[in-house]
Design a protein around this motif. Structure first.
Motif, PDB file in Angstrom:
ATOM      1  N   GLU A 155     -31.175  28.328 -43.358  1.00 30.34           N
ATOM      2  CA  GLU A 155     -32.418  28.937 -43.418  1.00 30.34           C
ATOM      3  C   GLU A 155     -33.673  27.996 -43.577  1.00 30.34           C
ATOM      4  O   GLU A 155     -34.588  27.404 -42.803  1.00 30.34           O
ATOM      5  N   PRO A 156     -33.412  27.118 -44.666  1.00 30.15           N
ATOM      6  CA  PRO A 156     -34.332  25.934 -45.015  1.00 30.15           C
ATOM      7  C   PRO A 156     -34.493  24.972 -43.871  1.00 30.15           C
ATOM      8  O   PRO A 156     -35.459  24.293 -43.452  1.00 30.15           O
ATOM      9  N   THR A 157     -33.391  24.666 -43.356  1.00 31.24           N
ATOM     10  CA  THR A 157     -33.336  23.515 -42.206  1.00 31.24           C
ATOM     11  C   THR A 157     -34.136  24.352 -40.999  1.00 31.24           C
ATOM     12  O   THR A 157     -35.017  23.498 -40.181  1.00 31.24           O
ATOM     13  N   MET A 158     -34.041  25.764 -40.786  1.00 30.71           N
ATOM     14  CA  MET A 158     -34.652  26.251 -39.506  1.00 30.71           C
ATOM     15  C   MET A 158     -36.261  26.039 -39.936  1.00 30.71           C
ATOM     16  O   MET A 158     -37.107  25.984 -39.011  1.00 30.71           O
ATOM     17  N   LYS A 159     -36.720  26.192 -41.201  1.00 32.10           N
ATOM     18  CA  LYS A 159     -38.013  26.287 -41.453  1.00 32.10           C
ATOM     19  C   LYS A 159     -38.569  25.093 -41.359  1.00 32.10           C
ATOM     20  O   LYS A 159     -39.774  24.664 -40.545  1.00 32.10           O
ATOM     21  N   ARG A 160     -37.849  23.919 -41.437  1.00 31.54           N
ATOM     22  CA  ARG A 160     -38.220  22.546 -41.266  1.00 31.54           C
ATOM     23  C   ARG A 160     -38.278  22.410 -39.731  1.00 31.54           C
ATOM     24  O   ARG A 160     -39.255  21.824 -39.073  1.00 31.54           O
ATOM     25  N   TYR A 161     -37.432  22.895 -38.925  1.00 32.88           N
ATOM     26  CA  TYR A 161     -37.522  22.815 -37.479  1.00 32.88           C
ATOM     27  C   TYR A 161     -38.683  23.506 -36.863  1.00 32.88           C
ATOM     28  O   TYR A 161     -39.377  22.968 -35.810  1.00 32.88           O
ATOM     29  N   PHE A 162     -38.970  24.721 -37.316  1.00 33.53           N
ATOM     30  CA  PHE A 162     -40.121  25.533 -36.935  1.00 33.53           C
ATOM     31  C   PHE A 162     -41.549  24.827 -37.400  1.00 33.53           C
ATOM     32  O   PHE A 162     -42.608  25.009 -36.535  1.00 33.53           O
ATOM     33  N   TYR A 163     -41.645  24.433 -38.549  1.00 34.40           N
ATOM     34  CA  TYR A 163     -42.830  23.861 -38.942  1.00 34.40           C
ATOM     35  C   TYR A 163     -42.887  22.690 -39.582  1.00 34.40           C
ATOM     36  O   TYR A 163     -43.059  22.334 -40.711  1.00 34.40           O
ATOM     37  N   PRO A 164     -42.485  21.675 -38.617  1.00 33.47           N
ATOM     38  CA  PRO A 164     -42.235  20.347 -39.186  1.00 33.47           C
ATOM     39  C   PRO A 164     -43.319  19.434 -39.719  1.00 33.47           C
ATOM     40  O   PRO A 164     -43.417  18.652 -40.519  1.00 33.47           O
ATOM     41  N   HIS A 165     -44.529  19.936 -39.302  1.00 37.18           N
ATOM     42  CA  HIS A 165     -45.817  19.399 -39.684  1.00 37.18           C
ATOM     43  C   HIS A 165     -46.062  19.694 -41.040  1.00 37.18           C
ATOM     44  O   HIS A 165     -46.802  18.858 -41.634  1.00 37.18           O
TER      45      HIS A 165
ATOM     46  N   SER B 198     -20.854  42.214 -39.422  1.00 36.28           N
ATOM     47  CA  SER B 198     -21.626  42.307 -40.699  1.00 36.28           C
ATOM     48  C   SER B 198     -22.877  41.489 -40.274  1.00 36.28           C
ATOM     49  O   SER B 198     -23.238  41.000 -39.538  1.00 36.28           O
ATOM     50  N   LEU B 199     -23.638  41.839 -41.658  1.00 42.04           N
ATOM     51  CA  LEU B 199     -25.041  41.420 -41.498  1.00 42.04           C
ATOM     52  C   LEU B 199     -24.799  39.565 -41.527  1.00 42.04           C
ATOM     53  O   LEU B 199     -25.878  38.905 -41.089  1.00 42.04           O
ATOM     54  N   VAL B 200     -23.784  39.133 -41.837  1.00 41.34           N
ATOM     55  CA  VAL B 200     -23.551  37.591 -41.650  1.00 41.34           C
ATOM     56  C   VAL B 200     -23.634  37.103 -40.258  1.00 41.34           C
ATOM     57  O   VAL B 200     -24.272  36.275 -39.622  1.00 41.34           O
ATOM     58  N   ASP B 201     -22.901  38.140 -39.470  1.00 40.53           N
ATOM     59  CA  ASP B 201     -22.925  37.814 -37.968  1.00 40.53           C
ATOM     60  C   ASP B 201     -24.299  37.737 -37.254  1.00 40.53           C
ATOM     61  O   ASP B 201     -24.886  37.078 -36.583  1.00 40.53           O
ATOM     62  N   LEU B 202     -24.976  39.013 -37.643  1.00 35.14           N
ATOM     63  CA  LEU B 202     -26.295  39.179 -37.300  1.00 35.14           C
ATOM     64  C   LEU B 202     -27.483  38.099 -37.447  1.00 35.14           C
ATOM     65  O   LEU B 202     -28.218  37.622 -36.790  1.00 35.14           O
ATOM     66  N   ASN B 203     -27.340  37.540 -38.852  1.00 32.32           N
ATOM     67  CA  ASN B 203     -28.210  36.412 -39.367  1.00 32.32           C
ATOM     68  C   ASN B 203     -27.958  35.323 -38.598  1.00 32.32           C
ATOM     69  O   ASN B 203     -28.772  34.392 -37.962  1.00 32.32           O
ATOM     70  N   MET B 204     -26.403  34.790 -38.278  1.00 36.95           N
ATOM     71  CA  MET B 204     -26.124  33.840 -37.740  1.00 36.95           C
ATOM     72  C   MET B 204     -26.397  33.871 -36.256  1.00 36.95           C
ATOM     73  O   MET B 204     -27.005  32.821 -35.791  1.00 36.95           O
ATOM     74  N   THR B 205     -26.293  34.897 -35.811  1.00 39.28           N
ATOM     75  CA  THR B 205     -26.740  35.031 -34.193  1.00 39.28           C
ATOM     76  C   THR B 205     -28.248  34.839 -34.103  1.00 39.28           C
ATOM     77  O   THR B 205     -28.700  34.141 -33.081  1.00 39.28           O
ATOM     78  N   TYR B 206     -28.893  35.441 -35.011  1.00 40.56           N
ATOM     79  CA  TYR B 206     -30.464  35.460 -34.977  1.00 40.56           C
ATOM     80  C   TYR B 206     -30.924  33.772 -34.986  1.00 40.56           C
ATOM     81  O   TYR B 206     -31.521  33.059 -34.026  1.00 40.56           O
ATOM     82  N   TRP B 207     -30.248  33.160 -35.691  1.00 40.20           N
ATOM     83  CA  TRP B 207     -30.576  31.591 -36.116  1.00 40.20           C
ATOM     84  C   TRP B 207     -30.187  30.794 -34.949  1.00 40.20           C
ATOM     85  O   TRP B 207     -31.129  30.059 -34.331  1.00 40.20           O
ATOM     86  N   SER B 208     -29.065  30.993 -34.509  1.00 35.62           N
ATOM     87  CA  SER B 208     -28.274  30.131 -33.378  1.00 35.62           C
ATOM     88  C   SER B 208     -29.056  30.377 -32.041  1.00 35.62           C
ATOM     89  O   SER B 208     -29.043  29.346 -31.248  1.00 35.62           O
ATOM     90  N   THR B 209     -29.793  31.560 -31.894  1.00 37.58           N
ATOM     91  CA  THR B 209     -30.598  31.783 -30.652  1.00 37.58           C
ATOM     92  C   THR B 209     -31.609  30.606 -30.413  1.00 37.58           C
ATOM     93  O   THR B 209     -31.994  30.432 -29.261  1.00 37.58           O
ATOM     94  N   PHE B 210     -32.030  30.418 -31.676  1.00 39.04           N
ATOM     95  CA  PHE B 210     -33.166  29.243 -31.488  1.00 39.04           C
ATOM     96  C   PHE B 210     -32.440  27.782 -31.183  1.00 39.04           C
ATOM     97  O   PHE B 210     -33.166  27.281 -30.728  1.00 39.04           O
ATOM     98  N   LEU B 211     -31.513  27.672 -31.778  1.00 38.47           N
ATOM     99  CA  LEU B 211     -30.923  26.378 -31.596  1.00 38.47           C
ATOM    100  C   LEU B 211     -30.354  26.145 -30.004  1.00 38.47           C
ATOM    101  O   LEU B 211     -30.178  25.199 -29.348  1.00 38.47           O
ATOM    102  N   ASN B 212     -30.136  27.574 -29.401  1.00 46.10           N
ATOM    103  CA  ASN B 212     -29.340  27.590 -28.122  1.00 46.10           C
ATOM    104  C   ASN B 212     -30.621  27.321 -27.013  1.00 46.10           C
ATOM    105  O   ASN B 212     -30.200  26.868 -25.999  1.00 46.10           O
ATOM    106  N   GLU B 213     -31.706  27.063 -27.548  1.00 44.91           N
ATOM    107  CA  GLU B 213     -33.013  26.874 -26.444  1.00 44.91           C
ATOM    108  C   GLU B 213     -32.730  25.335 -26.055  1.00 44.91           C
ATOM    109  O   GLU B 213     -33.444  24.808 -24.994  1.00 44.91           O
ATOM    110  N   VAL B 214     -31.986  24.347 -26.762  1.00 42.86           N
ATOM    111  CA  VAL B 214     -31.557  22.969 -26.413  1.00 42.86           C
ATOM    112  C   VAL B 214     -30.255  23.186 -25.407  1.00 42.86           C
ATOM    113  O   VAL B 214     -29.184  23.550 -26.087  1.00 42.86           O
ATOM    114  N   GLU B 215     -30.458  23.023 -24.258  1.00 48.03           N
ATOM    115  CA  GLU B 215     -29.160  23.198 -23.393  1.00 48.03           C
ATOM    116  C   GLU B 215     -28.118  22.539 -23.830  1.00 48.03           C
ATOM    117  O   GLU B 215     -28.062  21.283 -24.200  1.00 48.03           O
ATOM    118  N   HIS B 216     -26.885  23.278 -23.977  1.00 56.67           N
ATOM    119  CA  HIS B 216     -25.583  22.906 -24.384  1.00 56.67           C
ATOM    120  C   HIS B 216     -25.292  22.433 -25.934  1.00 56.67           C
ATOM    121  O   HIS B 216     -24.150  22.190 -26.183  1.00 56.67           O
TER     122      HIS B 216
END
Ligand SMILES: N[C@@H](CCC(=O)N[C@@H](CS)C(=O)NCC(=O)O)C(=O)O
Length: 224
Positions: free
Chosen positions: A106-116, A160-178
């Motif tokens: 999650e903290p890594t994703m926060k840097r990805y979304f708000y790098p500024h 479980s909730l682990v899969d839900l969280n993982m899927t949520y964050w991975s969905t944003f990494l998926n935006e870069v093809e492959h």
């Protein structure tokens, strides 16, 4: 009745998905993060941390931190199928998975979304974004190893909730093809989670939000 504060372009949707899984009723209070409403005096009187989601319980307690809210709802409403109860043999691995996502990915994703927010000079923004994307992928590869050995879900046959969280964050990494090609077990888990009948509409909404937010960013707007 629960009051859920949050809305578009935010992880509030994770809480909404737990509500949907459990058939739990709530009222939504929209907070416009593009307009900076999460930093307003009104919202800070609800969550002084100035972040969404926040949730007020029927008893009047205000909760924040998405995984905490999700755990609270699942435990209070007996959703043992998505949060193993204390004493269940899978409770330990479940906590490891959830805390890994919360404290590492999650903290890594926060840097990805708000790098500024992490640079002193404007020209360093693309580098921070690239570096955080790479770190997030490393986290995903770790999860992929776990899923390869123990899958298809983090707890084996049990969603479980682990899969839900993982899927949520991975969905944003998926935006870069492959990008997720090296993590086939993660992709398989994501497919199963996104196809859960109660969750499908929410993942549809996430895809639309992603597209809308990307368009905003290309015009130089977004959360500051
Ligand atoms: N650790 C918190 C983080 C919440 C968070 O960062 N929410 C984002 C929206 S997804 C937010 O409020 N962003 C506004 C900001 O950071 O200014 C949680 O997991 O709930």
């Amino acid at each position: 009745m629960y009051l859920l504060y949050g809305g578009k372009f935010t992880r509030t949707i994770l809480v909404e998905m737990v509500m949907a899984e459990g058939g739990i009723e709530y009222e939504m209070r929209e907070i416009d993060i593009l307009d900076g409403e999460h930093r307003s005096g009104h919202f800070r009187s609800i969550n002084p941390a100035g972040m969404v989601p926040a949730m007020v319980t029927p008893e009047g307690h205000t909760l924040h931190e998405t995984p905490g809210i999700c755990l609270y709802l699942a435990e209070r409403h007996g959703l043992d199928q998505i949060v193993p109860a204390a004493g269940d043999g899978t409770r330990g691995p479940f906590l490891s998975g959830l805390f890994y996502l919360t404290s590492e990915l999650e903290p890594t994703m926060k840097r990805y979304f708000y790098p500024h927010r992490y640079v002193l000079r404007e020209e360093d923004i693309p580098g921070i974004r690239q570096q955080s994307f790479r770190s997030a992928l490393k986290n995903i590869l770790f999860l992929n190893r776990h899923l390869t050995d123990h899958g298809p879900y983090y707890l084996g046959d049990r969603f479980s909730l682990v899969d839900l969280n993982m899927t949520y964050w991975s969905t944003f990494l998926n935006e870069v093809e492959h990008a997720l090609d090296p993590a086939p077990a993660v992709l398989e888990c994501m497919k199963r989670v996104r196809n859960r009948p109660k969750l499908q509409p929410y993942f549809g909404r996430i895809e639309r939000m992603k597209a809308e937010y990307a368009a905003l960013q290309s015009r130089g707007t977004g959360v500051r």
